[in-house]
Motif scaffolding. Structure first.
Motif, PDB file in Angstrom:
ATOM      1  N   GLU A 407       0.788  -1.202   0.168  1.00 13.47           N
ATOM      2  CA  GLU A 407       0.044   0.150  -0.039  1.00 13.47           C
ATOM      3  C   GLU A 407       0.860   1.356   0.132  1.00 13.47           C
ATOM      4  O   GLU A 407       0.685   2.283  -0.583  1.00 13.47           O
ATOM      5  CB  GLU A 407      -1.032  -0.004   1.103  1.00 13.47           C
ATOM      6  CG  GLU A 407      -2.106  -0.920   1.448  1.00 13.47           C
ATOM      7  CD  GLU A 407      -1.396  -2.188   2.258  1.00 13.47           C
ATOM      8  OE1 GLU A 407      -2.416  -3.050   2.571  1.00 13.47           O
ATOM      9  OE2 GLU A 407      -0.327  -2.590   2.442  1.00 13.47           O
ATOM     10  N   CYS A 408       1.962   1.189   0.943  1.00 16.71           N
ATOM     11  CA  CYS A 408       2.717   2.461   0.947  1.00 16.71           C
ATOM     12  C   CYS A 408       3.656   2.681  -0.408  1.00 16.71           C
ATOM     13  O   CYS A 408       3.611   3.897  -0.828  1.00 16.71           O
ATOM     14  CB  CYS A 408       3.567   2.184   1.981  1.00 16.71           C
ATOM     15  SG  CYS A 408       4.966   3.761   2.322  1.00 16.71           S
ATOM     16  N   GLN A 409       3.866   1.507  -0.900  1.00 18.24           N
ATOM     17  CA  GLN A 409       4.853   1.744  -2.115  1.00 18.24           C
ATOM     18  C   GLN A 409       3.858   2.307  -3.357  1.00 18.24           C
ATOM     19  O   GLN A 409       4.233   3.114  -4.198  1.00 18.24           O
ATOM     20  CB  GLN A 409       5.400   0.363  -2.528  1.00 18.24           C
ATOM     21  CG  GLN A 409       6.708   0.111  -1.520  1.00 18.24           C
ATOM     22  CD  GLN A 409       7.763   1.231  -1.645  1.00 18.24           C
ATOM     23  OE1 GLN A 409       8.080   1.890  -2.935  1.00 18.24           O
ATOM     24  NE2 GLN A 409       8.072   1.800  -0.632  1.00 18.24           N
ATOM     25  N   THR A 410       2.586   1.486  -3.387  1.00 15.59           N
ATOM     26  CA  THR A 410       1.704   1.975  -4.660  1.00 15.59           C
ATOM     27  C   THR A 410       1.335   3.500  -4.422  1.00 15.59           C
ATOM     28  O   THR A 410       1.439   4.156  -5.101  1.00 15.59           O
ATOM     29  CB  THR A 410       0.525   1.105  -4.358  1.00 15.59           C
ATOM     30  OG1 THR A 410       0.853  -0.108  -4.430  1.00 15.59           O
ATOM     31  CG2 THR A 410      -0.499   1.649  -5.640  1.00 15.59           C
ATOM     32  N   ALA A 411       1.161   3.841  -3.043  1.00 16.19           N
ATOM     33  CA  ALA A 411       0.797   5.501  -2.738  1.00 16.19           C
ATOM     34  C   ALA A 411       1.921   6.228  -3.280  1.00 16.19           C
ATOM     35  O   ALA A 411       1.705   7.401  -3.770  1.00 16.19           O
ATOM     36  CB  ALA A 411       0.308   5.431  -1.218  1.00 16.19           C
ATOM     37  N   LYS A 412       3.101   5.677  -2.726  1.00 14.60           N
ATOM     38  CA  LYS A 412       4.485   6.596  -3.218  1.00 14.60           C
ATOM     39  C   LYS A 412       4.434   6.782  -4.677  1.00 14.60           C
ATOM     40  O   LYS A 412       4.837   8.072  -5.024  1.00 14.60           O
ATOM     41  CB  LYS A 412       5.525   5.845  -2.556  1.00 14.60           C
ATOM     42  CG  LYS A 412       6.719   6.667  -2.854  1.00 14.60           C
ATOM     43  CD  LYS A 412       8.018   5.692  -2.286  1.00 14.60           C
ATOM     44  CE  LYS A 412       9.330   6.852  -2.242  1.00 14.60           C
ATOM     45  NZ  LYS A 412       9.750   7.189  -3.313  1.00 14.60           N
ATOM     46  N   ASN A 413       4.174   5.636  -5.481  1.00 13.13           N
ATOM     47  CA  ASN A 413       4.206   5.812  -6.962  1.00 13.13           C
ATOM     48  C   ASN A 413       3.249   6.758  -7.294  1.00 13.13           C
ATOM     49  O   ASN A 413       3.411   7.497  -8.071  1.00 13.13           O
ATOM     50  CB  ASN A 413       4.191   4.398  -7.440  1.00 13.13           C
ATOM     51  CG  ASN A 413       5.431   3.720  -7.241  1.00 13.13           C
ATOM     52  OD1 ASN A 413       6.552   4.102  -7.008  1.00 13.13           O
ATOM     53  ND2 ASN A 413       5.233   2.300  -7.249  1.00 13.13           N
ATOM     54  N   ASN A 414       1.940   6.613  -6.960  1.00 14.12           N
ATOM     55  CA  ASN A 414       1.030   7.760  -7.169  1.00 14.12           C
ATOM     56  C   ASN A 414       1.313   8.973  -7.025  1.00 14.12           C
ATOM     57  O   ASN A 414       0.981   9.761  -7.791  1.00 14.12           O
ATOM     58  CB  ASN A 414      -0.427   7.070  -6.628  1.00 14.12           C
ATOM     59  CG  ASN A 414      -1.077   5.908  -7.303  1.00 14.12           C
ATOM     60  OD1 ASN A 414      -0.592   5.562  -8.267  1.00 14.12           O
ATOM     61  ND2 ASN A 414      -1.574   5.053  -6.286  1.00 14.12           N
ATOM     62  N   ALA A 415       1.631   9.332  -5.811  1.00 17.23           N
ATOM     63  CA  ALA A 415       2.470  10.530  -5.681  1.00 17.23           C
ATOM     64  C   ALA A 415       3.188  11.060  -6.336  1.00 17.23           C
ATOM     65  O   ALA A 415       3.307  12.202  -6.680  1.00 17.23           O
ATOM     66  CB  ALA A 415       2.562  10.692  -3.926  1.00 17.23           C
ATOM     67  N   ASP A 416       4.319  10.204  -6.438  1.00 12.30           N
ATOM     68  CA  ASP A 416       5.480  10.631  -7.245  1.00 12.30           C
ATOM     69  C   ASP A 416       5.095  11.112  -8.873  1.00 12.30           C
ATOM     70  O   ASP A 416       5.683  11.960  -9.418  1.00 12.30           O
ATOM     71  CB  ASP A 416       6.620   9.539  -7.366  1.00 12.30           C
ATOM     72  CG  ASP A 416       7.245   9.520  -5.864  1.00 12.30           C
ATOM     73  OD1 ASP A 416       6.993  10.361  -5.170  1.00 12.30           O
ATOM     74  OD2 ASP A 416       7.912   8.303  -5.600  1.00 12.30           O
ATOM     75  N   ASN A 417       4.247  10.205  -9.164  1.00 11.04           N
ATOM     76  CA  ASN A 417       3.828  10.523 -10.596  1.00 11.04           C
ATOM     77  C   ASN A 417       3.108  11.723 -10.879  1.00 11.04           C
ATOM     78  O   ASN A 417       3.313  12.376 -11.734  1.00 11.04           O
ATOM     79  CB  ASN A 417       2.641   9.458 -11.058  1.00 11.04           C
ATOM     80  CG  ASN A 417       3.305   8.071 -11.246  1.00 11.04           C
ATOM     81  OD1 ASN A 417       4.488   8.180 -11.417  1.00 11.04           O
ATOM     82  ND2 ASN A 417       2.511   7.005 -11.248  1.00 11.04           N
ATOM     83  N   ILE A 418       2.490  12.276  -9.693  1.00 15.72           N
ATOM     84  CA  ILE A 418       1.877  13.665  -9.886  1.00 15.72           C
ATOM     85  C   ILE A 418       3.012  14.789  -9.536  1.00 15.72           C
ATOM     86  O   ILE A 418       3.199  15.884 -10.367  1.00 15.72           O
ATOM     87  CB  ILE A 418       0.889  13.724  -8.889  1.00 15.72           C
ATOM     88  CG1 ILE A 418      -0.423  12.896  -9.238  1.00 15.72           C
ATOM     89  CG2 ILE A 418       0.468  15.289  -8.728  1.00 15.72           C
ATOM     90  CD1 ILE A 418      -1.447  12.926  -8.227  1.00 15.72           C
ATOM     91  N   THR A 419       3.941  14.660  -8.419  1.00 15.62           N
ATOM     92  CA  THR A 419       4.610  15.722  -8.219  1.00 15.62           C
ATOM     93  C   THR A 419       6.002  15.764  -8.958  1.00 15.62           C
ATOM     94  O   THR A 419       6.704  16.555  -9.108  1.00 15.62           O
ATOM     95  CB  THR A 419       5.163  15.607  -6.695  1.00 15.62           C
ATOM     96  OG1 THR A 419       5.627  14.204  -6.281  1.00 15.62           O
ATOM     97  CG2 THR A 419       3.881  15.512  -5.666  1.00 15.62           C
ATOM     98  N   VAL A 420       6.400  14.502  -9.396  1.00 10.04           N
ATOM     99  CA  VAL A 420       7.785  14.543 -10.420  1.00 10.04           C
ATOM    100  C   VAL A 420       7.523  15.406 -11.494  1.00 10.04           C
ATOM    101  O   VAL A 420       8.627  16.002 -11.890  1.00 10.04           O
ATOM    102  CB  VAL A 420       7.802  13.137 -10.809  1.00 10.04           C
ATOM    103  CG1 VAL A 420       7.039  12.983 -12.075  1.00 10.04           C
ATOM    104  CG2 VAL A 420       9.488  12.928 -11.180  1.00 10.04           C
ATOM    105  N   LYS A 421       6.453  15.939 -12.027  1.00 10.13           N
ATOM    106  CA  LYS A 421       6.330  16.727 -13.158  1.00 10.13           C
ATOM    107  C   LYS A 421       6.087  18.352 -12.699  1.00 10.13           C
ATOM    108  O   LYS A 421       6.312  19.194 -13.694  1.00 10.13           O
ATOM    109  CB  LYS A 421       4.829  16.458 -13.787  1.00 10.13           C
ATOM    110  CG  LYS A 421       4.703  15.246 -14.425  1.00 10.13           C
ATOM    111  CD  LYS A 421       3.416  14.863 -15.021  1.00 10.13           C
ATOM    112  CE  LYS A 421       3.205  13.261 -15.240  1.00 10.13           C
ATOM    113  NZ  LYS A 421       1.799  13.001 -15.787  1.00 10.13           N
TER     114      LYS A 421
END
Length: 1582
Positions: A407-421
């Motif tokens: 859950e933590c890793q999925t959430a991290k990826n989702n957040a990173d996908n938004i903030t990385v841009k």
């Protein structure tokens, strides 16, 4: 000082563990299970503790009970830790017997054995407790604990062991939220600082471990190492702390970490560079994994030892990245120099790598040496590593990482996908979050302009409002034209994921976004502070403020965008797919609120609430938690950057943003669950915490007009809260005064609208123990300033009755002030939170919970809170809050109060009407055989009745006032909101009593005096009857003496002869008539005598007999230039004529009612008529009528009344004329003469005669007296007749259903006539089937029959002849039936019936009479019945529903205020002025302006009341102080009348002789359905 080892060796631990295991039950438990069971945490090992469970408010939170057993300890620790209390690790529990030992023990014999008993077997080591709690908590609780422990300067777990397995976990996620600020040497000159998440900071780590046994206390030495000379702090738990020497059961293998961060002051800093310090608990021989991890991540490893014989291989075999330092105790007997040399050689250690504490080296020297060594390593090492990077090493070593969960890793990826841009925040917001930028700000401005109309100028107001609405629609269309951005798609998908994953996602988002904007914001914030010190840099400050707002990016911006997407979608058709796909968003957000995430209530950037979005979220929340939906609200207000968020975080353990550069903007609300054990105290299910942005200081307020924003925010949050915490700084009196003024305004406004929030003033950074006493002078000063502010605010709000702050709210200077010491105990960044701070905040918290429990007003449910918020915000959008506040909860509470009061009023009136009926019956029966009363004089009876009436009236007044008091004591129904109307209704109760008293006394006086006037006539009639009876008896004797059979013709001849002779002998004279005209003229002259000589002169010019013969016509004689602008539009003569017609109708109705009762004339009648005219004229003074009009109207009405009353009087005399009465009984005498002569049995005939002539008319009269009350009572059960508001609503609803111009015209032009007709129609309709009427008639008929039958049965027992028998019956019916004296005397004449037989036939006749009357009632129609009633239901209902009869001075909407003595008139719905005949002078077009819009515009009006001068609508109160015309509830509220005017525009113009109005385009689009909806909204009908 002797430094003892702080741990036991591993052999000793294993032996203890064996003994522990032996004590367990047959089912062998592991060490972990056994320990968790002791702490009561066994269940939580699998079902982890969540934040919502530990933050909920329960009994433990507000009690000071110490821990009594092991299972209390985790909660005791968490309670203290959540409030950042540095004493949290003091976990010794006290048994009840221990705490009472002083009281219970009486020592008789000294026993010293226990003095040497050092057993601490029952105590829990703090490290075990911390380990257990970390193992039993979810990731979010672990993170919160780590954060709070770090704030207390406690070490936090780095590697968390599980004592049942060799496994341990790297607590990376737990430390993610720790943010540290420090000043490295490179920034000491510029006074800058570094701020970063500690897991992302690249720092050298120095680790401290133990090899074998060690006599030195490693942890205590570490604490000294990290403390400077001025400030010692126990960062690590050691054996000399409370319970630190208790055997560790599960925490061996625990690796803790802390950080030393410099403040930039060389004299105070222990190390000039930041450094991480790790501490492994236990022997490295037992924990090789942890040791290996530390070797690879540390810059240096300090190994404490006593003995090095066989264990050196462990040191030698490791693949070291870290420098090794050996630390030994030279005083230990076990130290072996040879072994030490051997290890040093093998490890290539220099002499400086070996530190030995020798006898000649005291603790201070030893610690100093260690400091120097560590400093050297820190300054020279190249080995620096982020904790985040340590995860790779942990993975290599098989150490678990807490962030590795799916859950933590999925959430991290989702957040990173938004903030990385995100590269440039400003550009990103424009591209990915476009709806909340300029468009939303423009929408906000348009919304406020709709309410304030500042820029309307000379434009048509309604057209201007339509233009604003069109612009809003275009902006919504623009919002809808944007496709949902990728970022928002990802965000919504992520928060739609299962519970724990979305919580991780939002936390990742928050941390990522904070990391991105921190650097930019920190710099700007520093610039902002510098510029603020120089108020000349206004433009620069403005620019930085703008940049701060633009560069800020948090999760709230994504939720804000979500809100705008949702709100914009609602302007699309309901069938639109996009709209349907977004309907789930509010529920999603409501779910997050339940998970503990805050909801943005006020958008601080746009200074607006997205009302639809927030309302729908709260509505969904209400559905999710119902029926457990009661809430109480706590809010904090104060100057910016005074620690408001920190105060709330400390008090409730929550997490409002407090990091540097992240000041709260707007207001956020957060839910805290209430535990069942305290619900009975608080009587609610949740506490809502509202955190607000800081109110700006006066200098800054001038820059951006933020003073207005501050006022709005303060009013909103004070209005929403049950308790407001006001954070103030005493040191800046100018700033304080400004803040106090804002706060006082808010409290005063709430007082006016019925809300009574409590307030607590918090003074921060006051540390002296005697602060409370010392600040007595300051408290007096504060109260003085609050009083000054109250007077100033009251003046501005036009409520100058308020002189002191305590007039506005309950406030005690001694209990309403809290002094809280500074947050930090020492100099940050190494200062822990001050224990005094958390203790003071805890005391404040307990007090707040107590105050919430004592709240007089009950907790609102979420739905009510939403309603309150909407109306508060709508009112806030106006410039004048008090006059524009309209709330559905208040309206609902007012409606309920009116309904209840109307019920009590009707009970009172009904009881009095019933009593008056009985009293009038007693007066009518006075002096007859029916009279029970022993009173010889009617005046005596009248006095007696008046006394009785006064007693009854006083009882009812007391009862009404008691009902009112009891009503306001109840906790349900929001009664506290209408507390302001209490006095009005109390006065209304007294007023009703006065009115009733006048009415009752008038009726009694009139009845008694009319009765008195008839005494002589009745005496004459009685004498005539006696004479006639004598003559008949003489004739019978004479005829019998003839002893011949006489034929019927002969008997008739003899009888006629006798009759004529007797009548001739009787002195029959006509009754003397009174000249009613003279009486009326006399009273009229008396009434006008105080109006001046001109009135008397006008009165003398006309004869009363010549008045009232022709219809009354008013003619305008004044010159047109004197007539006001206002009435040129309204046609003044016509308005006065309408008034005259209305008064004429009322007076004609009064006269008709008196005529129908066929009674005699009495002077009270004309007095009541003249009083009625005076009241109506006084109520319509604004029409500016003169004395000539008054005199001519009174002459006309009194002339008409006198004609009718004269006729009534003469008719009455005719009916009661003795000769006429005697003549009417001639045939009855003839029949009785024949019966007696022939000696016939009269029993049946006489019984029928008595029933028909005496009882039946009396019964019919009784039913007619009673039926009116039943009809009124029945009609009042219908909702539309319950209150004026309901009636007005149903009236307008009926008009819309019929939807004809004629009905609308009639209702507007002849409102009272229309209302009367409607009421009558409703009564006719309701009783048309006859069933209910028959029920009432039968009820009263049966009651009469029962009374008569009872009277017959009782009379049988006591009477010995027919005369006394009949008299006894009449006496028994004295208070119920008025039996005609004439009929009774006639019946008794020549009555030779047998009593027993007569009683039998009378019973039969009464039964037959019942049947006859039932049949007659069935044949009679409702209209006829209504005419016969003494109390006319339609008139009584009309009087109640028309109320004061006042109409809006602008649009003529009728007043709906309840209570007879209301001091302020208002209407729920106002209408376009053109419908009230207003037209523009030049164009003659009807006006579309609506006064509820005009009163917020800059337009003006002109009328008689303004002395023909222009006056601003905004200040209409100066001209019409008793009217309240608030702005519309919403912009659609007036749609009802807009629809009517648009539809019938030409018809109204034609009827009024004007040109059709220019109808705004939007009005033509309003449908009948929308009109009906707006009607419900205006009247708050759900």
């Amino acid at each position: 000082m002797d430094l003892r080892p702080d741990v036991q060796n591993s052999r000793q631990n294993s032996e203890e563990t064996k003994s522990e295991n032996m004590k367990t039950s047959a089912n062998t438990k592991t060490r972990m299970q056994s320990f968790l069971e002791d702490l009561g945490l066994k269940q939580n090992y699998t079902e982890k503790l969540s934040l919502s469970s530990i933050l909920q408010i329960d009994e433990k939170i507000i009690t000071d009970e110490p821990a009594r057993c092991n299972s209390d300890l985790p909660w005791y620790f968490l309670k203290k830790l959540m409030m950042v209390n540095v004493t949290a690790r003091n976990v010794k529990w006290t048994s009840v017997c221990e705490s009472n030992c002083d009281v219970t023990s009486e020592i008789t014999e000294l026993d010293f054995d226990d003095l040497f008993d050092s057993s601490n077997s029952g105590d829990i080591n703090p490290l075990d407790l911390i380990t257990a709690l970390f193992l039993c908590s979810d990731g979010f609780v672990q993170q919160e604990m780590s954060l709070k422990m770090s704030m207390c300067q406690f070490s936090v777990p780095l590697l968390l062991p599980n004592c049942d397995t060799p496994q341990c976990t790297l607590m990376l996620w737990a430390m993610r939220d720790i943010l540290k600020k420090y000043r490295p040497p490179s920034l000491s000159e510029s006074k800058g600082f570094m701020e970063d998440r500690i897991v992302l900071s690249e720092l050298p780590m120095i680790s401290f471990v133990r090899l074998g046994e060690c006599s030195l206390s490693k942890s205590e030495i570490l604490n000294k190492l990290l403390s400077n000379s001025q400030q010692y702090h126990d960062t690590f738990v050691h054996r000399n702390m409370e319970c630190g020497d208790s055997p560790r059961r599960i925490s061996n293998g625990l690796t803790e970490i802390t950080w030393y961060l410099p403040c930039g002051n060389k004299n105070m800093d222990v190390f000039s560079e930041p450094v991480a310090v790790a501490n492994l608990r236990g022997d490295i021989a037992s924990f090789e994994t942890q040791y290996s991890f530390l070797c690879q991540t540390s810059a240096a490893l300090f190994v404490f030892f006593d003995k090095l014989e066989s264990e050196f291989k462990l040191l030698n075999n490791q693949h070291h990245k870290a420098q090794i330092f050996l630390v030994g105790n030279g005083e230990s007997k076990q130290i072996n120099l040879d072994a030490l040399k051997k290890v040093a050689t093998n490890l290539s250690l220099d002499k400086k790598n070996i530190i030995i504490k020798t006898k000649d080296k005291n603790n201070a020297d030893f610690v100093k040496k260690l400091k120097e060594t560590v400093s050297d390593v820190v300054e020279n090492t190249g080995m620096k590593m982020q904790i985040e990077q340590m995860a790779d090493i942990a993975h290599e070593l098989g150490i678990l990482v807490d962030e590795d969960s799916l859950e933590c890793q999925t959430a991290k990826n989702n957040a990173d996908n938004i903030t990385v841009k995100i590269q440039d925040i400003l550009k990103y917001k424009e591209a990915e979050l476009p709806l909340q930028g300029q468009i939303w700000k423009e929408l906000t401005n348009l919304e406020k302009e709709e309410f304030r109309l500042r820029k309307v100028g000379s434009q048509n107001i309604e057209k201007y409002k339509c233009d604003l609405k069109t612009q809003k629609e275009k902006l919504r269309d623009k919002q809808n034209s944007y496709d949902m951005s990728d970022a928002m798609m990802c965000f919504i998908n992520a928060i739609s994921s299962p519970g724990i994953e979305r919580c991780y996602f939002l936390k990742w988002m928050r941390m990522n976004l904070d990391n991105l904007s921190r650097e930019k914001l920190s710099g700007l914030r520093e610039q902002y502070k510098k510029k603020c010190n120089n108020s000349e840099n206004k433009e620069e400050i403005k620019d930085i403020d703008r940049q701060l707002s633009n560069s800020s990016l948090g999760t709230e911006h994504f939720f804000r965008e979500m809100g705008q997407i949702y709100e914009a979608s609602l302007s699309l058709p309901e069938t639109n797919q996009s709209r349907q796909q977004l309907q789930h968003l509010p529920k999603l957000c409501a779910g997050l609120m339940l998970d503990g995430f805050p909801l943005e209530l006020v958008d601080g950037d746009a200074s607006n609430i997205p009302l639809t979005w927030v309302s729908d979220v709260l509505s969904q929340l209400n559905e999710l938690v119902s029926p457990k939906n009661k809430i109480l609200v706590v809010t904090v207000l104060g100057v910016q950057s005074t620690g408001k968020s920190t105060l709330l975080n400390t008090m409730f353990g929550v997490q409002f943003a407090v990091s540097s550069g992240r000041c709260t903007r707007g207001a956020f609300m957060l839910l805290l669950k209430i535990n069942d054990d305290i619900k009975k105290v608080l009587n609610c299910d949740f506490v809502v915490i509202i955190d607000t942005e800081g109110l700006k200081s006066p200098e800054l307020a001038q820059l951006d007009d933020s003073h207005e924003h501050d006022n709005e925010l303060a009013t909103l949050v004070v209005g929403l809260s049950d308790i407001t915490i006001i954070n103030i700084a005493m040191e800046n009196s100018t700033e304080m005064k400004d803040i106090l003024q804002i706060v006082v305004h808010a409290f005063l406004r709430m007082k006016e609208v019925g809300k009574k929030p409590k307030c607590q003033f918090v003074h921060q950074n006051v540390s002296d123990v005697s602060a409370h006493e010392k600040n007595l002078r300051d408290r007096k000063l504060l109260l003085q300033q609050l009083n000054e502010m109250t007077q100033a605010a009251a003046k501005m709000e036009k409520k100058e009755d308020y002189k002191s702050f305590t007039d506005v709210m309950e406030y005690n200077p001694d209990t309403g002030n809290w002094y809280i010491p500074g947050l930090w105990n020492g100099n940050p960044p190494m200062a822990p939170v001050n224990a005094g701070y958390s203790e003071a905040v805890y005391e404040l918290k307990k007090n707040i919970i107590q105050l919430l429990g004592n709240c007089q007003s009950p907790a609102n449910n979420v739905k009510d809170f939403t309603e309150w918020m909407k109306s508060l915000w709508n009112a806030v959008k106006h410039e004048n809050f008090i006059f524009s506040f309209r709330n559905s909860l208040v309206a609902d509470a007012y409606m309920r109060l009116c309904t209840e009061f109307n019920k009590w009023e009707w009970e009172f009136k009904k009881d009095m009407y019933t009593w008056v009926t009985r009293a009038e019956t007693r007066i009518s029966n006075f002096g007859t055989v029916a009279a029970k009363s022993a009173k010889s004089d009617i005046r005596e009876l009248l006095t007696c009745l008046k006394t009785e009436a006064s007693t009854l009236l006083a009882e009812w007044e007391t009862k009404l006032l008691k009902n009112l008091t009891d009503y306001f004591k109840q906790t349900e129904g929001h009664v506290y909101l209408v507390e302001g109307y209490r006095e009005e209704f109390s006065n209304s109760a007294k007023s009703i009593r006065r009115e009733m008293e006048n009415s009752v006394f008038n009726q009694l006086t009139a009845a008694a005096e009319i009765k008195q006037g008839m005494r002589e006539v009745e005496q004459i009639k009685e004498n005539h009857t006696k004479e006639m009876v004598k003559a008949v008896c003489a004739l019978i004797d004479e005829c019998r003496k003839k002893k011949v059979q006489m034929t019927e013709e002969e008997l008739d001849k003899e009888f006629d002869k006798m009759w004529n002779e007797t009548v001739r002998k009787l002195s029959v004279s006509k009754l003397k008539s009174t000249d009613v005209f003279t009486c009326v003229s006399h009273y009229l002259r008396q009434n006008l005598s105080h109006k001046g000589s001109h009135a008397c002169e006008l009165l003398s010019k006309k004869s009363l007999k010549a008045c009232g013969l022709m219809p009354f016509k008013y003619t305008e004689e004044r010159l047109m230039n004197k007539i006001s602008f206002w009435f040129k539009r309204q046609d003044h003569p016509m308005m006065v004529q309408k008034l005259a017609d209305s008064i004429l109708d009322a007076c004609e109705q009064f006269v008709t009612e008196k005529m129908e009762r066929k009674t005699n004339y009495h002077d009270t009648y004309i007095q009541e008529i003249v009083l009625m005219i005076d009241e109506r004229l006084e109520n319509n003074q604004h029409l500016g009528t003169d004395i000539k009009f008054e005199v001519s109207l009174k002459l006309h009405i009194c002339g008409f009344a006198a004609v009718n009353f004269q006729q009534m009087h003469e008719d009455f005399l005719q009916v009661n004329d003795p000769y006429t009465c005697l003549s009417q009984n001639k045939e009855k005498f003839r029949a009785d003469f024949k019966d007696v002569f022939h000696e016939r049995d009269q029993c049946q005939k006489k019984a029928e005669e008595f029933t028909k002539q005496c009882l039946k008319p009396a019964v019919e009269d009784f039913i007619n007296r009673s039926l009116g009350l039943d009809i009124i009572g029945e009609m009042q059960t219908l909702q539309q007749f319950s209150t004026r508001i309901w009636f007005q609503y149903s009236l307008l609803q009926d008009l819309l259903a019929k939807n004809t111009f004629e009905n609308y015209l009639s209702s507007i032009s002849s409102y009272e006539d229309y209302v009367k007709k409607q009421i009558l129609d409703q009564i006719l309709s309701h009783f048309s089937d006859g069933s209910k009427m028959s029920e009432f008639e039968d009820q009263h008929l049966q009651s009469c029959i029962n009374s008569i039958t009872d009277a017959i049965n009782e009379a049988k027992l006591i009477s010995d002849n027919l005369k006394t028998f009949v008299e006894d019956i009449c006496r028994k019916l004295d208070e119920k039936l008025v039996i005609s004296q004439d009929a009774l005397v006639a019946f008794m004449t020549l009555n030779k019936a047998d009593q027993e037989q007569f009683a039998h036939w009378l019973t039969v006749s009464v039964k037959d009479m019942g049947q006859t009357l039932r049949e007659e009632f069935k044949k009679s129609n409702i209209e006829l019945k209504l005419k016969q009633l003494h109390i006319k239901p339609q008139n009584e209902i009309f009087t109640k529903l028309i109320g004061c009869g006042k109409q809006c001075p602008f649009c003529k909407s009728p007043c709906e205020a309840g209570g007879a003595a209301h001091t302020e008139h208002w209407a729920s719905l106002h209408r376009p002025e053109g419908l009230g005949r207003h037209r523009w002078d030049e164009s003659r077009k009807l006006i579309t302006d609506i006064c509820s819009s005009s009163v917020i515009s800059d337009a003006g009006f002109c009328c008689d009341a303004t002395k023909h001068e222009w006056h601003p609508y905004k200040k209409y109160k100066e001209i019409f102080p008793d009217w309240k015309i608030p702005p519309d509830v919403s912009l659609e509220a007036s749609d009802y009348w807009k629809y009517v005017m648009a539809k019938f525009n030409k018809d109204f113009a034609k009827a009024y002789g004007a040109e059709p109005a220019e109808i705004p385009e939007v009005w033509d689009k309003i449908t009948e359905t929308q009109a009906a909806k707006s009607l419900s909204e205006s009247f708050n009908i759900k």
